[in-house]
Design an enzyme around this catalytic site. Structure first.
Site, PDB file in Angstrom:
ATOM      1  N   HIS A   1      -3.545   6.778   2.087  1.00 37.45           N
ATOM      2  CA  HIS A   1      -3.943   5.449   1.616  1.00 37.45           C
ATOM      3  C   HIS A   1      -5.297   5.126   2.244  1.00 37.45           C
ATOM      4  CE1 HIS A   1      -4.278   1.292   0.916  1.00 37.45           C
ATOM      5  NE2 HIS A   1      -3.906   0.914   2.118  1.00 37.45           N
TER       6      HIS A   1
ATOM      7  N   CYS B   1       0.813  -1.218   0.000  1.00 34.00           N
ATOM      8  CA  CYS B   1       0.000   0.000   0.000  1.00 34.00           C
ATOM      9  C   CYS B   1       0.848   1.271   0.000  1.00 34.00           C
ATOM     10  CB  CYS B   1      -0.954  -0.005   1.181  1.00 34.00           C
ATOM     11  SG  CYS B   1      -1.967  -1.481   1.194  1.00 34.00           S
TER      12      CYS B   1
ATOM     13  N   ASN C   1     -10.206  -0.788   0.309  1.00 35.32           N
ATOM     14  CA  ASN C   1      -8.744  -0.622   0.261  1.00 35.32           C
ATOM     15  C   ASN C   1      -8.232  -1.246  -1.035  1.00 35.32           C
ATOM     16  OD1 ASN C   1      -5.992  -0.992   0.533  1.00 35.32           O
ATOM     17  ND2 ASN C   1      -6.079  -1.663   2.669  1.00 35.32           N
TER      18      ASN C   1
END
Ligand code: ACO
Length: 334
Positions: free
Chosen positions: A257, A116, A287
């Site tokens: 993020h 990420c 996500n």
């Protein structure tokens, strides 16, 4: 190596998300969960999932094409493609396939793996090539299809992730628009978040055995990752601001993020940034790992929220563990 002290400007963005959407209520047919639990603990309502007849390379190529068009460039002008992904179609790398799909004949292409944090790490990597004068026009893509590697029977992870791709074009510029960056890794916490190889011994010949296998589904210690993110993300943004001679007041937009709305809210609160300056779209996409920051950036640019010359603070964090921040002014300076 030539060094002409070139600055970097981020001049175009693009994104691509699959059409198929799974709502929280759909997930409660797969695992014991509820819309209410997922929304209150994460802020997520939907996630978009890549269909079986599509590929990560195609999704990444779509985002890259849009970014190149937004920067008013032609694909053959691109010197380098950096594909930040943890879920390539091919372990040898998928950036080459993207190069072919977008017809960027003159571009070198490689994958970068930092989960990420991949987009922020990719952006900083691109900046080094531009600052040294090696390349002038670079596409940085963050793309992930974590749906391939999620255990759809594990409610502690399957509710969190979605698929997508986002991209930006970085160009050399007389004025440096990348105001600052920081990157960190802590392998001692590596076991908190893994998509690990799972090999079995295979005897070949004489006394030689090798390991043959595939990959296990994503495993995560959610509470530890949460604690890590809430501690490290504000710290890394503050350090980046300090080194750039900026303060939080200089930030027009915060794009973290997109892992969890609670993490985003906690970081914004620590930085004393009002919610109007925080960009979040995880309600719709969940996500999407390396794709989450460039998708959110692209949507905000296209919606007319982020305007040329405004200061955007980004921070990626996740597996590794790894985390980083990049603060830049949007667009090519006049
Ligand atoms: N539905 C219903 N109940 C659930 C679910 C679910 N989907 N998932 C877990 N639970 C239960 C647990 O079993 C637990 O039950 P118990 O108390 O009976 O044991 C209870 O809910 C609480 O579980 P916690 O794990 O403590 O829940 P928490 O509030 O910490 O939320 C979450 C979990 C959302 C995963 C949170 O910890 C989080 O967001 N962590 C960070 C994840 C992250 O940021 N990842 C980013 C990196 S991703 C990358 O790099 C690829």
């Amino acid at each position: 190596m030539k060094f002409d002290g070139a600055g970097i400007a981020i001049t175009g963005s693009g994104s691509a998300t699959p059409k198929a959407v799974i709502h929280n209520d759909d997930l409660s047919q797969l695992v014991e969960t509820s819309d209410e639990w997922i929304r209150t603990r994460t802020g997520i309502a939907n996630r978009h999932l890549l269909p079986e007849d599509s590929s990560l390379s195609e999704l990444a190529a779509e985002a890259a094409k849009k970014a190149i068009a937004a920067a008013h460039l032609h694909p053959e002008e691109i010197d380098l493609i950096i594909l930040a992904t943890s879920t390539p179609d091919d372990l040898f790398g998928s950036a080459g396939k993207v190069q072919q799909l977008i017809d960027a004949k003159n571009a070198t292409a490689f994958d970068l793996t930092a989960a990420c944090s991949g987009f922020v790490f990719g952006l900083v990597t691109a900046a080094q090539y531009i600052r040294t004068g090696t390349f002038q026009k670079i596409v940085v893509i963050g793309a992930d299809v974590l749906s391939r590697w999620v255990d759809w029977g594990d409610r502690t992870t399957c509710v969190l992730f979605g698929d997508g791709a986002g991209a930006v074009v970085c160009q050399s510029s007389p004025q440096d628009q990348l105001l600052g960056f920081e990157m960190y890794s802590d392998g001692s916490q590596n076991e908190c978040l893994n998509l690990a190889y799972d090999g079995h011994p295979k005897y070949l010949i004489h006394d030689v055995s090798i390991q043959k296998g595939g990959y296990r589904a994503i495993t995560m210690n959610g509470r530890e990752v949460y604690r890590f993110a809430v501690a490290k993300v504000p710290e890394v943004i503050e350090k980046t601001l300090f080194r750039a001679g900026l303060t939080t007041e200089d930030i027009d937009w915060l794009i973290l993020h997109q892992a969890n709305q609670r993490i985003i809210d906690a970081v914004a609160k620590r930085l004393k940034l009002p919610s109007e300056k925080v960009i979040a779209n995880l309600q719709e996409y969940g996500n999407t790992s390396a794709a989450s920051i460039p998708i959110a950036l692209d949507e905000a640019v296209r919606a007319g929220k982020i305007k040329p010359g405004q200061t955007v603070a980004t921070s990626g964090f996740g597996a590794g563990l790894s985390w980083g921040s990049a603060i830049f002014k949007w667009g090519m300076p006049h």
